[in-house]
Design a protein around this motif. Structure first.
Motif, short mmCIF file in Angstrom:
data_model
loop_
_atom_site.label_atom_id
_atom_site.label_comp_id
_atom_site.label_asym_id
_atom_site.label_seq_id
_atom_site.Cartn_x
_atom_site.Cartn_y
_atom_site.Cartn_z
N THR A 269 0.83 -1.21 0.00
CA THR A 269 0.00 0.00 0.00
C THR A 269 0.86 1.26 0.00
OG1 THR A 269 -0.13 -0.44 2.35
CG2 THR A 269 -2.13 -0.84 1.08
N THR A 270 1.98 1.20 0.71
CA THR A 270 2.82 2.40 0.82
C THR A 270 3.37 2.80 -0.56
OG1 THR A 270 3.40 1.64 3.02
CG2 THR A 270 4.73 3.41 2.13
N ALA A 271 3.70 1.79 -1.36
CA ALA A 271 4.20 2.08 -2.71
C ALA A 271 3.19 2.92 -3.48
CB ALA A 271 4.46 0.77 -3.46
N ASN A 272 1.90 2.73 -3.17
CA ASN A 272 0.86 3.45 -3.90
C ASN A 272 0.77 4.92 -3.52
OD1 ASN A 272 0.23 1.19 -5.35
ND2 ASN A 272 -1.25 0.48 -3.84
N ILE A 273 1.29 5.29 -2.36
CA ILE A 273 1.35 6.73 -2.05
C ILE A 273 2.22 7.38 -3.12
CG2 ILE A 273 2.21 8.51 -0.48
CD1 ILE A 273 1.60 6.79 1.86
N ILE A 274 3.36 6.74 -3.41
CA ILE A 274 4.32 7.33 -4.36
C ILE A 274 3.73 7.31 -5.78
CG2 ILE A 274 6.66 7.16 -5.31
CD1 ILE A 274 7.43 5.74 -2.60
N GLY A 275 3.23 6.15 -6.19
CA GLY A 275 2.69 6.03 -7.55
C GLY A 275 1.50 6.95 -7.77
N ASN A 276 0.55 6.95 -6.82
CA ASN A 276 -0.64 7.80 -6.99
C ASN A 276 -0.27 9.28 -6.94
OD1 ASN A 276 -2.39 5.61 -7.18
ND2 ASN A 276 -2.80 5.54 -4.99
N ALA A 277 0.73 9.63 -6.13
CA ALA A 277 1.13 11.04 -6.04
C ALA A 277 1.74 11.51 -7.36
CB ALA A 277 2.13 11.25 -4.90
N VAL A 278 2.55 10.66 -7.97
CA VAL A 278 3.18 11.07 -9.24
C VAL A 278 2.10 11.22 -10.32
CG1 VAL A 278 4.77 10.35 -11.08
CG2 VAL A 278 5.48 10.25 -8.67
N VAL A 279 1.12 10.32 -10.33
CA VAL A 279 0.01 10.47 -11.29
C VAL A 279 -0.72 11.79 -11.02
CG1 VAL A 279 -2.26 9.54 -11.94
CG2 VAL A 279 -0.32 7.98 -11.65
N ALA A 280 -1.09 12.04 -9.76
CA ALA A 280 -1.88 13.24 -9.43
C ALA A 280 -1.10 14.52 -9.73
CB ALA A 280 -2.28 13.20 -7.96
N LEU A 281 0.17 14.54 -9.36
CA LEU A 281 0.95 15.77 -9.54
C LEU A 281 1.22 16.06 -11.02
CD1 LEU A 281 3.45 15.32 -6.56
CD2 LEU A 281 1.77 17.17 -6.78
N THR A 282 1.45 15.00 -11.80
CA THR A 282 1.72 15.25 -13.22
C THR A 282 0.42 15.58 -13.98
OG1 THR A 282 1.75 12.87 -13.58
CG2 THR A 282 3.89 13.95 -13.39
N GLN A 283 -0.73 15.13 -13.45
CA GLN A 283 -2.01 15.52 -14.08
C GLN A 283 -2.42 16.93 -13.69
OE1 GLN A 283 -4.95 12.64 -12.85
NE2 GLN A 283 -4.25 11.10 -14.32
N ASN A 284 -1.83 17.45 -12.64
CA ASN A 284 -2.22 18.78 -12.12
C ASN A 284 -0.98 19.65 -12.00
OD1 ASN A 284 -5.23 18.44 -11.11
ND2 ASN A 284 -4.13 16.56 -10.58
N PRO A 285 -0.52 20.19 -13.17
CA PRO A 285 0.77 20.88 -13.18
C PRO A 285 0.87 22.04 -12.18
CG PRO A 285 -0.16 20.70 -15.40
CD PRO A 285 -1.16 20.13 -14.47
N GLU A 286 -0.25 22.74 -11.93
CA GLU A 286 -0.18 23.88 -10.99
C GLU A 286 0.10 23.36 -9.56
OE1 GLU A 286 -2.91 22.56 -12.16
OE2 GLU A 286 -4.10 22.32 -10.35
N GLN A 287 -0.40 22.20 -9.23
CA GLN A 287 -0.15 21.60 -7.91
C GLN A 287 1.30 21.14 -7.81
OE1 GLN A 287 -2.63 21.24 -5.42
NE2 GLN A 287 -3.71 22.61 -6.80
N ARG A 288 1.76 20.59 -8.91
CA ARG A 288 3.15 20.12 -8.94
C ARG A 288 4.12 21.30 -8.84
NH1 ARG A 288 5.66 17.03 -13.25
NH2 ARG A 288 7.80 17.71 -13.32
N ASP A 289 3.79 22.42 -9.52
CA ASP A 289 4.65 23.60 -9.42
C ASP A 289 4.66 24.13 -7.99
OD1 ASP A 289 5.08 23.31 -12.07
OD2 ASP A 289 3.80 25.00 -12.71
N ALA A 290 3.48 24.11 -7.35
CA ALA A 290 3.42 24.59 -5.96
C ALA A 290 4.29 23.71 -5.07
CB ALA A 290 1.97 24.58 -5.47
N PHE A 291 4.28 22.42 -5.34
CA PHE A 291 5.08 21.50 -4.52
C PHE A 291 6.58 21.68 -4.78
CE2 PHE A 291 6.47 16.83 -3.96
CZ PHE A 291 6.90 17.08 -2.65
N THR A 292 6.96 21.75 -6.05
CA THR A 292 8.40 21.87 -6.33
C THR A 292 8.94 23.23 -5.83
OG1 THR A 292 7.85 22.47 -8.60
CG2 THR A 292 8.62 20.24 -8.26
N ALA A 293 8.03 24.23 -5.75
CA ALA A 293 8.47 25.54 -5.23
C ALA A 293 8.65 25.51 -3.71
CB ALA A 293 7.45 26.62 -5.61
N ASP A 294 7.97 24.60 -3.05
CA ASP A 294 8.05 24.52 -1.58
C ASP A 294 7.96 23.05 -1.16
OD1 ASP A 294 7.94 24.69 1.11
OD2 ASP A 294 6.08 25.87 1.22
N LEU A 295 9.12 22.41 -1.09
CA LEU A 295 9.13 20.97 -0.82
C LEU A 295 8.69 20.62 0.61
CD1 LEU A 295 12.37 20.27 -2.81
CD2 LEU A 295 10.11 19.38 -3.40
#
Ligand code: HEM
Length: 425
Positions: A269-295
């Motif tokens: 299940t823990t692996a899915n945090i990583i996999g689902n997060a990468v799917v969600a962040l790459t589908q939502n570029p503004e969210q991904r930009d907010a994250f990369t700007a403030d880790l």
């Protein structure tokens, strides 16, 4: 089990499947959820359950809820019990080569299926290994494992994020926590993947056999590990459980099942945090930009991804007595499926629930780790691993992008990509 017995049971399996398919075709929303193709997105069908009310009873008598309030109530109430509900528990007998004479199942035979007071005392044996102090002590090791695996992703060509990173990190961490031989790591990865694929029941004769062999391998493996820990105890959770068996406060079956639950629950299940997060962040570029700007937002990303896509989509409880729920009468023994993934998208609790929003203020209220006495014992570890892994991943590869569609785990319960090709640079 003989081939004749296999054929007999398989008749039962096909009859059950046929009944579910027919009910689904006749518009039964509960059967429609139970027949979601493995690996498919279930949210559309969960919404049909929600549309029918807080509690929906299927033609088979199975009840289901997509309501946050109702899931929360069922999971916390002592009117409902955890029970061995795994569909693979159909008179499974060990194959002839197995060392031990019982087949142990990680969910059905561990404290995950026990109830208070037995559940309380069994859980107390294990819980100290997952305390906040223990998590602080593990941080440096997790960071080291993450850093080593990031190097594997550093290629010009696409790479499978799940095989090379998302599964590797949590399985190495739990392997170290349990004091298991790192050379057996490839074995654990195979067991975890196979278990994830069959946890919602065997579909046919081949899957039943595979499940039986998988459980036999797991049981034998831990039988040997436990024998060694009894001879040479260490300061680890398996040695602690082995001494609990000697004192009579845990059964050997419970011990073997809990080892399996910690190993498999610890990384699939823990692996899915990583996999689902990468799917969600790459589908939502503004969210991904907010994250990369403030880790430092890594903890919020983890909570929101757990809310947005629950790695364990549902959980089951059984009425302990004749009771009422959402105005419905439930007879003792009635199973209730709590759709955790749907509760996390209940518009009564989460505004614009389908939207992935890392600044959502109440994301942490999700039910992805369930609630009540069975609240996931490894939640702190999963969160820590998710935060460290995602922070390091996007720090090192801020341009990371998917290089093809995700292929999801072939399961109705476990939700996350089984394969996800990404381009890191
Ligand atoms: C994203 C990661 C994880 C998710 C989504 C998750 C989800 C869950 C859920 C929903 C339950 C409750 C099941 C029920 O009540 O029917 C549960 C229980 C459990 N989880 Fe996790 N889990 C995760 C990580 C872990 C880890 C890292 C471990 C251990 C190393 C673990 C071990 C367990 C155990 C032993 C239980 C049974 C607890 C009890 O019955 O008291 N899980 N988990």
């Amino acid at each position: 089990m003989s081939a004749v017995a296999d054929v007999r049971t398989i008749g039962g399996l096909y009859r059950t499947r046929l009944r579910v398919e027919v009910s689904a075709a006749m518009g039964d929303p509960v059967a429609q959820v139970m027949s979601i193709p493995r690996g498919a997105d279930g949210h559309g069908r969960y919404e049909q359950v929600r549309a029918r009310g807080d509690l929906v009873r299927g033609r088979s008598g199975l009840c289901m809820t997509a309501s946050y309030a109702m899931c929360n109530e069922v999971l916390r109430s002592d009117r409902f019990a955890a029970a061995p509900t795994s569909a693979v528990r159909l008179k499974l007998t060990p194959p002839s080569w197995q060392r031990t004479d019982v087949l142990v199942h990680p969910l059905d035979d561990s404290f995950a299926s026990a109830n208070p007071p037995e559940h309380t005392s069994l859980r107390r044996i294990v819980a100290p290994w997952f305390s906040p102090q223990q998590m602080r002590a593990r941080r440096a090791f997790i960071e080291k494992v993450v850093a080593e695996h990031l190097d594997r992703l550093d290629r010009a060509e696409p790479v499978d994020l799940i095989d090379e990173f998302a599964l590797q990190v949590p399985s190495k961490v739990i392997c170290e926590m349990l004091g298991l031989d790192p050379d057996d790591h490839a074995l654990f990865a195979r067991w975890g993947i196979e278990f994830g694929a069959t946890v919602d029941g065997a579909r046919g004769i081949r899957e039943r056999r595979r499940t039986r062999f998988l459980l036999a391998e797991l049981t034998d493996y831990f039988d040997t590990v436990v024998e060694q820990r009894q001879k040479h105890p260490g300061d680890d959770v398996i040695s602690k459980m082995a001494s609990a068996v000697e004192e009579g406060s845990m059964t050997r079956t419970g011990l073997l099942a809990t080892c399996q639950a910690l190993l498999i629950g610890g990384f699939v299940t823990t692996a899915n945090i990583i996999g689902n997060a990468v799917v969600a962040l790459t589908q939502n570029p503004e969210q991904r930009d907010a994250f990369t700007a403030d880790l430092d937002l890594a903890d919020q990303v983890v909570e929101e991804v757990l809310r947005w896509e629950a790695p364990a989509q549902y959980s089951v409880r059984v009425a302990r007595q004749d009771t009422h729920l959402a105005g419905e009468e439930l007879r003792k023994g009635t199973p209730v499926v709590t759709l955790l993934a749907a509760a996390n998208r209940d518009p009564a609790v989460f505004a614009e629930p389908d939207r992935f929003d890392i600044n959502r203020s109440n994301a942490r209220d999700h039910l992805s780790f369930a609630a009540g006495p069975h609240y996931c014992v490894g939640a702190g570890l999963a969160r820590l691993e998710g935060q460290i892994a995602l922070r390091a991943l996007f720090e090192r590869f801020p341009e990371l992008d998917v290089a093809g569609p995700a292929r999801y785990c072939p399961s109705r319960v476990i939700r996350g990509p089984r394969h996800l090709q990404v381009r890191c640079r």
